[in-house]
Write an enzyme that holds these catalytic residues in place. Sequence first.
Site, PDB file in Angstrom:
ATOM      1  N   CYS A   1     -19.023   7.103  -0.684  1.00 37.96           N
ATOM      2  CA  CYS A   1     -20.242   6.498  -0.564  1.00 37.96           C
ATOM      3  C   CYS A   1     -20.039   5.074  -0.867  1.00 37.96           C
ATOM      4  O   CYS A   1     -19.761   4.688  -2.139  1.00 37.96           O
ATOM      5  CB  CYS A   1     -21.158   7.121  -1.587  1.00 37.96           C
ATOM      6  SG  CYS A   1     -22.701   6.651  -1.573  1.00 37.96           S
TER       7      CYS A   1
ATOM      8  N   GLY B   1      -1.414   4.828 -10.928  1.00 39.36           N
ATOM      9  CA  GLY B   1      -0.825   4.536  -9.672  1.00 39.36           C
ATOM     10  C   GLY B   1      -1.256   3.152  -9.117  1.00 39.36           C
ATOM     11  O   GLY B   1      -0.498   2.605  -8.426  1.00 39.36           O
TER      12      GLY B   1
END
Length: 397
Positions: A322, A70
Site C-alpha cells: 500500500c 538485513g
Amino acid sequence: MLTYLDNNATTRTDPDVLTAMLPYLSELYGNPSSMHSFGGQVGAVIEEARAQVAQLLGAEPTEIVFNSCGSEGNNTAIHAALAAQPEKRHIVTTVVEHPAILAVCKHLEKRGYTVTYLSVDGRGELDLMELEAAMTGGTALVTTMYANNETGVIFPVEQIGEIAKAYGAAFHVDAVQAVGKVPINLATSTIDLLTLSGHKLHAPKGIGVLYVRKGFRFRPFLLGGHQERGRRAGTHNVAGIVALGKAAELAQINLAHTKREAELRDLLEYGILATIPDTVVNGGGAPRLPNTTNIGFKYIEGEAILFMLNREGICASSGSACTSGSLDPSHVLTAMGLPYTILHGSIRFSLSRYTTEAEIRQVLTVMPDLVERLRAMSPFNNDQAEWLQKRDLAVAT
Ligand code: PLP
C-alpha cells in the site's frame, strides 16, 4: 487460535533462543568492550555466537560482522563494495530485489552511478546471458538476492558469482530469506559479502550479520568505536548476538527437516489449486524455498482475502504494497509480467518449523468458501472477468 503463515515477514523467537538471551538483558549487562572482567565475560559469549553463525554459513568466525538488521547489511555491502573499487561506477542488480537494495541503487544513480536492473521471466528467473551482457570492466558490484521474499524463487548465485568474478566485480548476496532454509557453504563460494537478518530465523528483531570474505577490502559504513574489528561501530547488542548464535545453531539442525516444511507447503498449494478454480502458483515452475508459496486468485483483491483470513485468525501477506494510499501491485509480480487478474489477487503464505498440518488444513477448509464469497461480490463479475481475461491475453501476445 492464531495460524501464523507470514514467516517471511518475521518469525517467532524460538523459546530456547529467548532463554539464551535473557541473562544478557538482566544480570549480565556488562559492555564487552570494557576492561573489567564483568564486561569481559560478555565478550566471550559474543565470540561463541560468532562461531555459531560462522558454522551455519561455512564461514570463518572472523568473517562474521554483527550489525542491526538485513537493511543495514545491504546498505553496508553496497557502500563497502563501491569504496573498495572507487574508480568503478557501475552496479548490476535485479528488478526484484528488496527495497533495502533498490532504494540504495536509486539513490546512487542520482549520485552519478550507473545501475543495470536485470529482468526476470514469468517464473521469476534470471537470464544469465543478460547478466553477462551487462558486465563491463567498470562494474564494481553485482548484488542479487539468494531467494525472493515474495515468491521464494531461488537465484543461481554461484553461477552469478562466477560471472561477476570474471569481470573483477565484487559479489554481494542478500540471503535474508535463504539462511536457515537452504544449506549455504561460503567456504567454497564466489560470494564476497552476504547479508542475513536474525528475525527471519527465529531470533528477535534488531540483530543481523554481514559476512565479509577474508581478504575483501572492506570499508566500514558506520564509523565510530572499533567494535567488530573496526568494521561496524556501535556498542554490541549482546542479547541479540547471543540470540542469533543460538538461532543459527538451531537453524543448522532444522536444515535436515525442511522437507517437512516443503511437504506442508505442497499440501497447501495442491489443496488450493485442486479446490478453487482460477488459481495459479506464482513462480511455481522455478526452484523455490521450501517454506514459501505465492498464489494468485484471479478476479479478487489480495487485500480482501487477507482481511477475511485475518477474521479467521490466519496471518498471511499480499503481494501488493500500500503506497501513498493507492494499492500498487507488487514490483516482483509486476516484473514477472503476470496478468492484471493475478497481480492484484496474490497471497503469500510462508511457513516455518512451527507450522502444523492442522493449520494448513484450517486454511484449506476456509479458503474455498472465502474465495467464492469474494468472487460473488467482486466488481469483476463474470462478464468483466471474461473481458479482463481477454485483455490479459491480448497483452500477453
Ligand atoms: N532483504 C530481504 C530479501 C528481505 O526479505 C528483508 C526483509 O523482509 C530484508 C532484506 C530487510 O531485512 P530487515 O527487516 O532485517 O531489515
